[in-house]
Design a protein around this motif. Sequence first.
Motif, short mmCIF file in Angstrom:
data_model
loop_
_atom_site.label_atom_id
_atom_site.label_comp_id
_atom_site.label_asym_id
_atom_site.label_seq_id
_atom_site.Cartn_x
_atom_site.Cartn_y
_atom_site.Cartn_z
N VAL A 135 -10.62 -0.44 -30.45
CA VAL A 135 -9.71 0.07 -31.00
C VAL A 135 -9.80 0.39 -32.59
O VAL A 135 -9.18 0.93 -33.62
N SER A 136 -10.87 -0.32 -33.28
CA SER A 136 -11.11 -0.18 -34.67
C SER A 136 -12.43 0.55 -34.80
O SER A 136 -13.28 0.76 -34.08
N ARG B 238 -16.05 0.65 -32.98
CA ARG B 238 -16.60 1.63 -32.29
C ARG B 238 -17.94 2.21 -32.79
O ARG B 238 -18.83 2.53 -32.18
N ASN C 133 -10.74 5.66 -36.64
CA ASN C 133 -9.48 4.68 -36.06
C ASN C 133 -8.39 5.19 -37.12
O ASN C 133 -8.31 4.97 -38.28
N LEU D 284 -8.45 -1.43 -21.73
CA LEU D 284 -9.27 -0.57 -22.42
C LEU D 284 -10.85 -0.56 -22.05
O LEU D 284 -11.47 0.50 -21.43
N GLU E 269 -4.57 3.97 -34.55
CA GLU E 269 -4.83 3.64 -33.28
C GLU E 269 -4.61 2.09 -32.79
O GLU E 269 -4.28 1.44 -32.10
N TRP E 270 -4.99 1.15 -34.16
CA TRP E 270 -4.93 -0.24 -33.90
C TRP E 270 -3.70 -0.51 -34.32
O TRP E 270 -3.12 -0.27 -35.48
#
Length: 275
Positions: free
Chosen positions: A150-151, A155, A205, A183, A208-209
């Motif tokens: 999520v970061s 990613r 991101n 996830l 999203e985090w």
Amino acid sequence: MPRVYPNDSEASYREVRGLSRGIAVLRALNTLPGGIGGVVEIAKLTDIHRTTVKRLLETLKSEGLVLQKDDGTSYALGFEVRRLAEGYIGTDWIDAIAAPAMSAHLRSLSWPSDLATPDNGFMIVRESTHRSSMLSQHRATIGIKIPMLVSSLGRAWLSWCADDEREATLALLRQRTDEIGELANDKRYVNRILRETRKRGYAVNKQEWLSESSINAVAFPLFQGPVAVGAINVITRADLVSGRELDRRLVPLLRNLADEISHGISARQLQPGRA
């Protein structure tokens, strides 16, 4: 014939306690995430009083064996301890190449950046400009664990790391029972993130985090040869910098910084004795 002395085969010399304790401190640092820790953490690991740990760390720092990070409360292994292992390359590029480059680019970026490398299913922040950026919401980020999926940092690294590293990391994440584990077990989600990130050329991101839902961040991979060995981001407040402005203004600046660091890593590996 060589002269044989009494107790030659036994430990006939007294232990140098200070040296033993200094080695214990170095070993403790080596076990901490990213090789970074504070006095309290090291004291707990070594069972040495905090005052003594602080004194040992300052002595090791004077010899170049450890370095102080952030606001001076954290320490990391330094160049000299790494050179004790013949031919060691490791992550000395962070201090020699990345840190000066990040400092030099801070004026143009303004917003803070974190550099992170993978460690046991997380990205560990190894260098940061949070302590220097006037726009930072955090003063000490070195050593913190950043979630992978999520970061932007996670990613970016996952999208360009070696295939076997990616598979091993995802297998580790799938064992978790939290949101990240869910996830990681969603193959469609993982494949979509990797596909979109590679197509875009960098990771994003945008709120999203969940634990850092007020921020937007983008990140580029840092390469050693053809594969990513880490990632670097730039972090903004979502209420002050729109996603469009982030992509338009800050992405090109961060790309220049990431390219400079990656080129520096490659050049360092080509130096005599580092092949």
